[in-house]
Write a protein that holds these residues in place. Sequence first.
Motif, PDB file in Angstrom:
ATOM      1  N   VAL A 102       0.804  -1.210  -0.008  1.00 36.01           N
ATOM      2  CA  VAL A 102       0.058   0.183  -0.017  1.00 36.01           C
ATOM      3  C   VAL A 102       0.985   1.313   0.218  1.00 36.01           C
ATOM      4  CG1 VAL A 102      -1.823  -1.212   1.310  1.00 36.01           C
ATOM      5  CG2 VAL A 102      -0.174   0.076   2.414  1.00 36.01           C
ATOM      6  N   PHE A 103       0.308   2.524  -0.624  1.00 32.77           N
ATOM      7  CA  PHE A 103       1.116   3.616  -0.695  1.00 32.77           C
ATOM      8  C   PHE A 103       0.176   4.619   0.066  1.00 32.77           C
ATOM      9  CE2 PHE A 103       2.030   1.338  -4.382  1.00 32.77           C
ATOM     10  CZ  PHE A 103       3.418   1.369  -4.652  1.00 32.77           C
ATOM     11  N   GLY A 104       0.858   5.562   0.525  1.00 29.47           N
ATOM     12  CA  GLY A 104       0.171   6.737   1.290  1.00 29.47           C
ATOM     13  C   GLY A 104       0.793   7.777   2.279  1.00 29.47           C
ATOM     14  N   LEU A 105      -0.126   8.351   3.016  1.00 29.47           N
ATOM     15  CA  LEU A 105       0.477   9.152   3.837  1.00 29.47           C
ATOM     16  C   LEU A 105      -0.445   9.345   4.965  1.00 29.47           C
ATOM     17  CD1 LEU A 105       1.986  10.921   1.478  1.00 29.47           C
ATOM     18  CD2 LEU A 105       1.804  12.726   3.217  1.00 29.47           C
ATOM     19  N   PRO A 106      -0.047   9.129   6.042  1.00 30.04           N
ATOM     20  CA  PRO A 106      -0.990   9.430   7.481  1.00 30.04           C
ATOM     21  C   PRO A 106      -1.560  10.673   7.433  1.00 30.04           C
ATOM     22  CG  PRO A 106       1.213   9.200   8.238  1.00 30.04           C
ATOM     23  CD  PRO A 106       1.436   9.224   6.816  1.00 30.04           C
ATOM     24  N   GLY A 107      -2.569  10.857   8.286  1.00 26.96           N
ATOM     25  CA  GLY A 107      -3.087  11.878   8.611  1.00 26.96           C
ATOM     26  C   GLY A 107      -4.258  11.733   9.926  1.00 26.96           C
ATOM     27  N   GLN A 108      -4.731  12.842  10.700  1.00 25.21           N
ATOM     28  CA  GLN A 108      -5.307  12.802  11.818  1.00 25.21           C
ATOM     29  C   GLN A 108      -6.638  11.529  11.806  1.00 25.21           C
ATOM     30  OE1 GLN A 108      -6.243  16.336  13.876  1.00 25.21           O
ATOM     31  NE2 GLN A 108      -8.123  15.446  14.497  1.00 25.21           N
ATOM     32  N   HIS A 109      -7.328  11.790  10.738  1.00 28.53           N
ATOM     33  CA  HIS A 109      -8.509  11.116  10.726  1.00 28.53           C
ATOM     34  C   HIS A 109      -8.141   9.665  10.181  1.00 28.53           C
ATOM     35  CE1 HIS A 109     -10.642  15.215  10.154  1.00 28.53           C
ATOM     36  NE2 HIS A 109     -10.854  14.840  11.339  1.00 28.53           N
ATOM     37  N   ALA A 110      -7.229   9.353   9.676  1.00 28.80           N
ATOM     38  CA  ALA A 110      -6.813   8.142   9.095  1.00 28.80           C
ATOM     39  C   ALA A 110      -5.942   7.034  10.006  1.00 28.80           C
ATOM     40  CB  ALA A 110      -6.169   8.217   7.651  1.00 28.80           C
ATOM     41  N   VAL A 121       4.318  13.431  -0.453  1.00 30.67           N
ATOM     42  CA  VAL A 121       3.287  14.449  -0.867  1.00 30.67           C
ATOM     43  C   VAL A 121       2.086  13.401  -1.464  1.00 30.67           C
ATOM     44  CG1 VAL A 121       2.699  16.244  -2.429  1.00 30.67           C
ATOM     45  CG2 VAL A 121       4.900  16.110  -1.404  1.00 30.67           C
ATOM     46  N   GLU A 122       0.879  13.770  -1.047  1.00 35.31           N
ATOM     47  CA  GLU A 122      -0.019  12.849  -1.604  1.00 35.31           C
ATOM     48  C   GLU A 122      -0.184  12.647  -2.979  1.00 35.31           C
ATOM     49  OE1 GLU A 122      -1.471  14.290   2.617  1.00 35.31           O
ATOM     50  OE2 GLU A 122      -0.662  15.064   0.907  1.00 35.31           O
ATOM     51  N   ASN A 123      -0.046  13.552  -3.681  1.00 34.87           N
ATOM     52  CA  ASN A 123      -0.146  13.450  -5.273  1.00 34.87           C
ATOM     53  C   ASN A 123       0.930  12.736  -5.726  1.00 34.87           C
ATOM     54  OD1 ASN A 123      -1.457  14.587  -7.485  1.00 34.87           O
ATOM     55  ND2 ASN A 123       0.501  15.660  -8.134  1.00 34.87           N
ATOM     56  N   ASN A 124       2.013  12.533  -5.306  1.00 40.36           N
ATOM     57  CA  ASN A 124       3.398  11.805  -5.619  1.00 40.36           C
ATOM     58  C   ASN A 124       2.899  10.229  -5.334  1.00 40.36           C
ATOM     59  OD1 ASN A 124       4.589  13.979  -6.491  1.00 40.36           O
ATOM     60  ND2 ASN A 124       5.718  14.328  -4.791  1.00 40.36           N
ATOM     61  N   ALA A 125       2.314  10.244  -4.065  1.00 39.22           N
ATOM     62  CA  ALA A 125       1.826   8.938  -3.597  1.00 39.22           C
ATOM     63  C   ALA A 125       0.801   8.441  -4.526  1.00 39.22           C
ATOM     64  CB  ALA A 125       1.311   8.868  -2.321  1.00 39.22           C
ATOM     65  N   GLY A 126      -0.091   9.131  -4.943  1.00 39.56           N
ATOM     66  CA  GLY A 126      -0.939   8.714  -6.035  1.00 39.56           C
ATOM     67  C   GLY A 126      -0.184   8.365  -7.259  1.00 39.56           C
ATOM     68  N   PHE A 127       0.794   8.886  -7.872  1.00 37.62           N
ATOM     69  CA  PHE A 127       1.392   8.798  -8.928  1.00 37.62           C
ATOM     70  C   PHE A 127       2.108   7.297  -8.762  1.00 37.62           C
ATOM     71  CE2 PHE A 127       1.908  13.518 -10.300  1.00 37.62           C
ATOM     72  CZ  PHE A 127       1.010  13.497 -11.432  1.00 37.62           C
ATOM     73  N   ALA A 128       2.732   7.127  -7.629  1.00 42.18           N
ATOM     74  CA  ALA A 128       3.483   5.767  -7.327  1.00 42.18           C
ATOM     75  C   ALA A 128       2.462   4.727  -7.487  1.00 42.18           C
ATOM     76  CB  ALA A 128       4.009   5.916  -6.032  1.00 42.18           C
ATOM     77  N   ALA A 129       1.459   4.788  -7.039  1.00 47.13           N
ATOM     78  CA  ALA A 129       0.408   3.882  -6.969  1.00 47.13           C
ATOM     79  C   ALA A 129      -0.239   3.729  -8.393  1.00 47.13           C
ATOM     80  CB  ALA A 129      -0.807   4.173  -6.126  1.00 47.13           C
ATOM     81  N   ASP A 130      -0.406   4.735  -9.230  1.00 46.81           N
ATOM     82  CA  ASP A 130      -0.765   4.622 -10.709  1.00 46.81           C
ATOM     83  C   ASP A 130       0.415   3.647 -11.179  1.00 46.81           C
ATOM     84  OD1 ASP A 130       0.384   5.464 -13.201  1.00 46.81           O
ATOM     85  OD2 ASP A 130      -1.511   6.622 -13.215  1.00 46.81           O
ATOM     86  N   ALA A 131       1.764   3.883 -11.175  1.00 45.95           N
ATOM     87  CA  ALA A 131       2.642   3.167 -11.699  1.00 45.95           C
ATOM     88  C   ALA A 131       2.680   1.623 -11.051  1.00 45.95           C
ATOM     89  CB  ALA A 131       4.061   3.750 -11.515  1.00 45.95           C
TER      90      ALA A 131
END
Length: 562
Positions: free
Chosen positions: A44-52, A71-81
């Motif tokens: 899994v890819f991502g970034l933690p945050g208070q609600h998560a 950065v969340e956008n970069n995590a999205g690009f990594a998941a995309d690839a």
Amino acid sequence: MTHDHDLELRPTAAQTEAALNPPPGRNGGDLVVETLAGLGATTVFGLPGQHALGMFDALRRSDLRYIGLRVENNAGFAADAYGRITGEAAPLLLSTGPGALMSLAALQEAAAASAPVLAIGSQVPTAGLGGGRHGYLHELPDQAASFRGVVKSVHTVRTQSQIPSAIAAAWKSALTAPHGPVWVEIPQDVLLARTSLPVVTAVDATPDDLPPRPELTAVAARLLSHAERPAIIAGGGVIRSDASRKLRELAERLRAPVVTTPGGKGAFPWEHPLSLQSWLEDRHTTDFLEDADVLLVVGSGLGELSSNYHTLRPRGRVIQVEADLGKLESNHPALGIHADARLALRALLETVEERTDPTAEERVGELLRRVRERIDAQDLTLERNVLAAVRRALPASAPSFWDMTILAYWAWSAFDAKGPNTLHSAQGAGGLGYGFPAALGAAVADPTTPVLAVSGDGGALYSVAELATARQYGLNVTWLIVDDGGYGILREYMTDAFGQATATDLTRPDYVALAESFGVPGVRTTPETLESDLAKALSQPGPAVVVLPAVLRMFAPTHLDR
């Protein structure tokens, strides 16, 4: 009366005992990670945050591998690839509000490229959903609405019992053709609350097939079999459905020349006698395709780039095979076949008659000669040498990820991908910052193969934080940064349109020193030493940065010649 499928649903004694006695200390987040594992996810890819935090706390009790980006956008690009390379739905764990919204540009690219991404974000507590209590940190009036125009499907959870089914439904949606990103959101209190629900073990989310209608493939096969000058445009759908071999078989049986779109790079062998390669941004190629009496378009919507900026005007019959219903006949009237490319090509192979055409290879060779002559006349030696150096340095099986930069525009037309699913770019949505974080996701998917990322200095500034990610996980990514001092493509566009450029020059860091400050080796190269410097970086384990100071130019915009 007892049916066989009834027996399959009956739990064993051991399963019943485990279900009645779940392990203590679990929360809603555990249901998320258990469902992902049950679906077959490993990373899994991502970034933690208070609600998560409930999801991220559960990760340490699971066997899932977590790759955290900056950065969340970069995590999205990594998941995309990761999704493009593996064909699996890549889980992307995000927080509420700003964290969720930061992923939208990456999810737009995944949607445009049909990359399967399973984004799971948190939400404010259930009391605040639907216009309830206001004032929660990160709160949006309707967070799901921000995603509905971007992803394939949106799934909102309100209770713990909904978590496994919602995630399974999203997984199925992401992997049903056309692949794409999906969004699941779960409130903070649902993730944090203790759960007594059984451990999630059996999850069925088999994607639906999308077969062609047989009466349509029968008509298509007859048109192709009796065509005098058939031709094929192969798009990204051929890559996503792993249909390259069937495409080659069909082209050879029909003696039909094949051109690949930017998204379809590598779907057809570059040096094949029937290969028109990828020169779609060329008036000679456009003329060739317009002259086809039957034009088969597989896995492409014939959008802006694939139609040479909407200058393509086919004079013959068009057959379009497309899994995305919204793209079917959206740009050209056609015999529209709503189907997965692999299944449609298989049906055509079972039906078409073999053609003979002694002129096909000669016509292909003549077209490529005219393309070469046109490029030869433009004094673009530097650009062609740089692209050739990259190709020689990159192992044939190594994937490459290209940002929106001038060298990538060259690669769309002139780069031999050497095989399907090896060249990837942000040409779907066209956002900056794709190349490096996407390459990181590919390196996670296959750590045994070096990965190349290509960016301009403008796009690189979107991604420099991920040098820390590359170093933290020791990912085998070599990042080529072509430093021309600004937004090179926009500089050319503005100069051509207005006589001068505005807002395109950039102050930028010393990228070599910056890389080294992250513990990543860096080298400044030249066009003459690029091949050796790049090959060396690619051959060594771990991340590396190669900086090429150079101002590259685009070849002439051929759609304006008409």
